[in-house]
Design a protein around this motif. Structure first.
Motif, PDB file in Angstrom:
ATOM      1  N   UNK A 137       0.398  -1.062   0.124  1.00 20.27           N
ATOM      2  CA  UNK A 137      -0.112  -0.040   0.029  1.00 20.27           C
ATOM      3  C   UNK A 137       1.015   1.199  -0.239  1.00 20.27           C
ATOM      4  N   UNK A 138       0.593   2.229  -0.788  1.00 15.27           N
ATOM      5  CA  UNK A 138       1.834   3.218  -0.683  1.00 15.27           C
ATOM      6  C   UNK A 138       1.152   4.183  -0.035  1.00 15.27           C
ATOM      7  N   UNK A 139       0.497   4.417   1.394  1.00 11.19           N
ATOM      8  CA  UNK A 139       0.517   4.799   2.128  1.00 11.19           C
ATOM      9  C   UNK A 139       1.436   4.734   3.067  1.00 11.19           C
ATOM     10  N   UNK A 140       1.613   2.665   3.504  1.00  8.17           N
ATOM     11  CA  UNK A 140       2.905   2.145   4.213  1.00  8.17           C
ATOM     12  C   UNK A 140       4.163   2.973   3.459  1.00  8.17           C
ATOM     13  N   UNK A 141       4.497   3.386   2.063  1.00  9.01           N
ATOM     14  CA  UNK A 141       5.676   3.791   1.807  1.00  9.01           C
ATOM     15  C   UNK A 141       5.915   5.532   2.423  1.00  9.01           C
ATOM     16  N   UNK A 142       4.996   6.254   2.413  1.00  7.83           N
ATOM     17  CA  UNK A 142       4.859   7.494   2.863  1.00  7.83           C
ATOM     18  C   UNK A 142       5.226   7.691   3.915  1.00  7.83           C
ATOM     19  N   UNK A 143       4.194   6.415   4.632  1.00  6.95           N
ATOM     20  CA  UNK A 143       4.845   6.989   6.141  1.00  6.95           C
ATOM     21  C   UNK A 143       6.008   6.391   6.686  1.00  6.95           C
ATOM     22  N   UNK A 144       6.131   4.987   6.074  1.00  6.10           N
ATOM     23  CA  UNK A 144       7.787   4.524   6.331  1.00  6.10           C
ATOM     24  C   UNK A 144       8.760   5.944   6.001  1.00  6.10           C
ATOM     25  N   UNK A 145       8.560   7.004   4.850  1.00  3.87           N
ATOM     26  CA  UNK A 145       9.548   7.684   4.613  1.00  3.87           C
ATOM     27  C   UNK A 145       9.633   8.754   5.135  1.00  3.87           C
ATOM     28  N   UNK A 146       8.199   9.095   5.720  1.00  5.12           N
ATOM     29  CA  UNK A 146       8.274   9.912   6.553  1.00  5.12           C
ATOM     30  C   UNK A 146       8.624   9.651   8.186  1.00  5.12           C
ATOM     31  N   UNK A 147       8.553   8.563   8.618  1.00  9.39           N
ATOM     32  CA  UNK A 147       9.280   8.225   9.874  1.00  9.39           C
ATOM     33  C   UNK A 147      11.106   8.335   9.738  1.00  9.39           C
TER      34      UNK A 147
END
Length: 117
Positions: A27-37
């Motif tokens: 899911x792209x949302x998990x990718x964005x959340x991981x990059x932000x973290x």
């Protein structure tokens, strides 16, 4: 047009586990959340720690006779300062002000005449 790019192929076979197959991490949302973290850990956290250390060093370098600039824009000379206390007294022209240490934005230098008193 964007929905056409993000739409899944209806003829694609379902993965193991039935409909909605695939990894939840795709899911792209998990990718964005991981990059932000990752960005927060690598960039923002060390920067805030460095700023906090610089502010503590600045506040510890203030002594009697130091010319300071407060966050509200008042320029004055430290008249009274005691270790362990949060307040200090500054003189600006003909006025004495009692301020908190945390209100100091910058140390401009020292006033040799005031330090000698």
């Amino acid at each position: 047009m964007l929905t056409a790019l993000l739409a899944q192929d209806p003829a694609a076979p379902a993965g193991p586990g039935g409909a909605g197959g695939g990894s939840p991490f795709s899911n792209p949302m998990f990718l964005m959340l991981g990059l932000f973290l990752l960005f927060w850990i690598v960039v923002i956290l060390p920067m805030s720690r460095r700023q906090r250390k610089e502010q503590e060093k600045l506040l510890s370098s203030v002594s009697r006779g130091s010319k300071i600039l407060t966050r509200s824009g008042i320029v004055g000379t430290v008249v009274t300062i005691k270790d362990g206390e949060d307040e200090l007294v500054i003189r600006s022209e003909d006025t004495k002000l009692r301020i908190k240490r945390s209100a100091i934005a910058q140390v401009l230098g020292t006033d040799a005449a005031e330090a000698a008193k």
